[in-house]
Motif scaffolding. Structure first.
Motif: not given
Ligand SMILES: *Cc1c(COP(=O)(O)O)cnc(C)c1O
Length: 234
Positions: A35-39, A58-60, A84-86, A166-168, A206-209, A223-227, A231-233
């Motif tokens: 679960a990607v929790t940035k913001n 997290e990415n920061r 760490f994904v950023g 690996l990651m892409t 793979g992300m939300t989209g 790695r899923i945030g928005t779903a 939506e992030r601010r």
């Protein structure tokens, strides 16, 4: 966000993961949800832990330091893992080694040397993924294919690093189907590397989209945030 909304989102994501896995003849257990929790603030992350999520991305570095310390003191008995994904700058490597179970974004020999050095100081074997860049977008990070084999050879000899896979990040498309060749390509690189004797069980893609397509192509971590969190601010 309302508690019920969060619960429904998480259930829905798991349902979609299971469906995509079964469609591809895979077991849903092979896929870990990060679960990607940035913001996203700690109180919401805590609700996600209560619902049952255990792995967060997290990415920061600065933002992660603040949030992860909230957890170190308050959820001491759970096995929450941080990813760490950023993009990681060399001068922040020591914080990343302190904070994260897995660093998804290693893309140069210099960065891996620095992470290795910091991990050695910490007495830690740092788990990493190599981020591969498969498109020619100027802005994306990741090692290009032509330099990948030199990177994996170099990193394999570093005692305090463990390459897990690996990651892409593919380019953004309106249609998720367009991402399929990128995910397939990452898997092919993994399979070829295994043919050379490198063991790379994890594919972070793979992300939300586009996570369902990624699962069909072999993702073991999505790695899923928005779903999950909406939506992030900006
Ligand atoms: C933000 C982010 C994600 C999650 O993106 P969503 O589209 O919100 O699911 C995944 N991976 C990385 C590297 C990210 O920065």
């Amino acid at each position: 966000m309302k508690d019920e909304q969060l619960l429904n989102n998480i259930k829905d994501v798991y349902r979609r993961i299971s469906h995509a896995a079964m469609k591809a003849g895979r077991s849903p257990d092979e896929i870990r949800l990060i679960a990607v929790t940035k913001n996203i603030e700690s109180n919401i992350i805590k609700k996600a832990v209560e619902i049952g999520l255990r792995e967060f991305g997290e990415n920061r570095i600065q933002e992660a330091q603040r949030k992860i310390s909230d957890f170190r003191f308050q959820i001491s008995d759970s096995d929450v893992k941080w990813h760490f994904v950023g993009h990681l700058q060399k001068n922040k490597a020591k914080y990343a080694v302190d904070l994260f179970d897995l660093i998804h974004s290693v893309d140069s020999v210099e960065l891996s040397q620095e992470i290795n050095k910091q991990a050695e100081k910490n007495g830690k074997i740092q788990k990493i993924l190599l981020q591969v860049k498969l498109s020619d977008e100027a802005a994306k990070h990741g090692i290009i294919k032509g330099k990948y084999i030199d990177l994996i050879r170099a990193v394999s000899s570093m005692k305090n690093l463990s390459i897990e896979g690996l990651m892409t990040i593919p380019p953004f498309f309106d249609s998720p189907e367009m991402t399929r060749p990128f995910f397939r390509e990452l898997r092919k690189i993994r399979d070829e590397s295994e043919g050379l004797g490198f063991r790379l069980p994890e594919l972070s893609m793979g992300m939300t989209g586009d996570f369902e397509v990624a699962i069909e192509e072999g993702a073991t971590m999505v790695r899923i945030g928005t779903a999950i969190f909406g939506e992030r601010r900006k």
